[in-house]
Design an enzyme around this catalytic site. Sequence first.
Site, PDB file in Angstrom:
ATOM      1  N   CYS A  82       0.848  -1.196   0.000  1.00 37.09           N
ATOM      2  CA  CYS A  82       0.000   0.000   0.000  1.00 37.09           C
ATOM      3  C   CYS A  82       0.880   1.240   0.000  1.00 37.09           C
ATOM      4  O   CYS A  82       2.023   1.210   0.465  1.00 37.09           O
ATOM      5  CB  CYS A  82      -0.906  -0.005   1.240  1.00 37.09           C
ATOM      6  SG  CYS A  82      -2.160   1.302   1.240  1.00 37.09           S
ATOM      7  N   CYS A  84     -19.741 -19.087   8.613  1.00 35.26           N
ATOM      8  CA  CYS A  84     -18.734 -18.564   7.682  1.00 35.26           C
ATOM      9  C   CYS A  84     -18.470 -19.580   6.565  1.00 35.26           C
ATOM     10  O   CYS A  84     -19.108 -20.609   6.475  1.00 35.26           O
ATOM     11  CB  CYS A  84     -17.423 -18.291   8.422  1.00 35.26           C
ATOM     12  SG  CYS A  84     -17.511 -17.032   9.699  1.00 35.26           S
ATOM     13  N   ASP A 134     -10.497 -13.130   4.716  1.00 36.45           N
ATOM     14  CA  ASP A 134      -9.621 -11.964   4.695  1.00 36.45           C
ATOM     15  C   ASP A 134      -8.956 -11.736   6.051  1.00 36.45           C
ATOM     16  O   ASP A 134      -7.825 -11.256   6.128  1.00 36.45           O
ATOM     17  CB  ASP A 134     -10.450 -10.736   4.301  1.00 36.45           C
ATOM     18  CG  ASP A 134      -9.590  -9.498   4.068  1.00 36.45           C
ATOM     19  OD1 ASP A 134      -8.408  -9.658   3.704  1.00 36.45           O
ATOM     20  OD2 ASP A 134     -10.101  -8.382   4.239  1.00 36.45           O
ATOM     21  N   CYS A 186     -25.261 -16.555  23.948  1.00 37.17           N
ATOM     22  CA  CYS A 186     -25.647 -15.909  22.687  1.00 37.17           C
ATOM     23  C   CYS A 186     -26.844 -16.610  22.045  1.00 37.17           C
ATOM     24  O   CYS A 186     -27.702 -15.960  21.435  1.00 37.17           O
ATOM     25  CB  CYS A 186     -24.471 -15.909  21.716  1.00 37.17           C
ATOM     26  SG  CYS A 186     -23.019 -15.017  22.303  1.00 37.17           S
ATOM     27  N   CYS A 222     -29.999 -15.204  23.243  1.00 38.30           N
ATOM     28  CA  CYS A 222     -30.086 -13.740  23.189  1.00 38.30           C
ATOM     29  C   CYS A 222     -31.199 -13.312  22.242  1.00 38.30           C
ATOM     30  O   CYS A 222     -31.404 -13.902  21.173  1.00 38.30           O
ATOM     31  CB  CYS A 222     -28.746 -13.164  22.718  1.00 38.30           C
ATOM     32  SG  CYS A 222     -28.757 -11.366  22.475  1.00 38.30           S
ATOM     33  N   CYS A 258     -27.587 -10.907  14.772  1.00 39.63           N
ATOM     34  CA  CYS A 258     -26.145 -10.806  15.037  1.00 39.63           C
ATOM     35  C   CYS A 258     -25.388 -12.085  14.693  1.00 39.63           C
ATOM     36  O   CYS A 258     -24.331 -12.050  14.083  1.00 39.63           O
ATOM     37  CB  CYS A 258     -25.944 -10.463  16.512  1.00 39.63           C
ATOM     38  SG  CYS A 258     -24.238 -10.456  17.069  1.00 39.63           S
TER      39      CYS A 258
END
Length: 418
Positions: A19, A280, A296, A337, A340, A346
């Site tokens: 960069c 994912c 990434d 979670c 939740c 989320c």
Amino acid sequence: MEQARNIAHILAKPIGPQCNLNCEYCFYTEKTALFSQSQNFHMSDEVLETYIQKYIAAAKAPEVPFVWQGGEPTLLGVAFFRQAVALQKKYAGDKKIVNSLQTNGTLLDEDWCYFLKKNEFLVGLSLDGPEAIHDRYRLSPTGAPTFTKVMQGLRLLQKHDIPVNVLCCVTKESAYQALAIYQFFKNNDVKFIQFIPIVERQPDIKAVKLGLRHGTPVSHPTSGITQWTVEPEAYGNFLITIFDEWVRNDVGNLHVMNFEWALEAWLGLAATVCVFANQCGEALVMEHDGTVYSCDHYVYPEYQLGNILISTPAKMVQSEQQHRFGLAKKEGLPSYCRTCEAEFACHGECPKHRFLQTPDGEAGLNYLCAGYKKYFRHIHPYMKVMRQLIENNLSPAKVMDVIKGPLIVKVNNQSPEY
């Protein structure tokens, strides 16, 4: 009939981590340490053509999205991307090609903009807000400010009517200046914005051995956060402050992607951004040398899936290694979670940020949890209104007419029904 979906999305880094800026909070430019000191970071003709041919061939949907990122991809010059477009046309067949370029904007000129407009590129521009905020961390390698050059780039893109999506990073300091940042973008005729929370860890032993200055995603839970990392509730308040301004004045005119992602959840749709997806695994990244990684944020040796020169997108995304990586997000979600009220929106957010413990001592709580819970609870009644408008074939922008004045929803000291 359900439209065919592409089996994987590969984000390409044709100049790797190189960069022309030295943004202090950037987690990617330091990845040069993972390559040989003599490494040529320019993507070769062989890798470029192989990638384009195999990626198009693997696409099942009629539209093939190419995303070019870095580092700073414009360092390659316009000629590289002219070659890329020519190869896309060679292999496209009856598929539609859509190109997106993520840039810091400092190298854009008339030639670049002529090319981007002619070839219908979408441009993501990194801009953190007003001058003092932007120049806090986004500096040149010599420490010089970059705001003026980035704004010149924005003006050029607007002059040529090139669609621009501004990526604004939210840091510990800028989280307390939400209205100033939002008003700045409105005043500068920015129509598409997404706010990205900066969450980075101090380097752990593994990171130090690799020559990195940020912690790895699997850093020990005791590894501290960096000085620029946004505070959880401050990030939630930042989103709430901007949402309250947007939902009363700008729905349909200014597109804040964070709010549109949330609306997808309230509509019961699958997330279109990986951090809020149930699991994912479908968003891969390819380095300049053709090496493909799981994500990434996971460009580390143990997350290599193969190389585009000797493998295929399908083989890599369907590998057992990537399957386990994808499931880990869903299966590693703490019980705290799973029960939740905001889990549906989320899904534990990005696994990279899951380094806290839950109140009952279970590992894997997202660092930003407190902020997200506050934010999702706040926007809930507005999202319900927009969902009802859409279900009645009305524009969600009519929410601005519905909520003249404060919107109050009584919940009897209980969680609202999502």
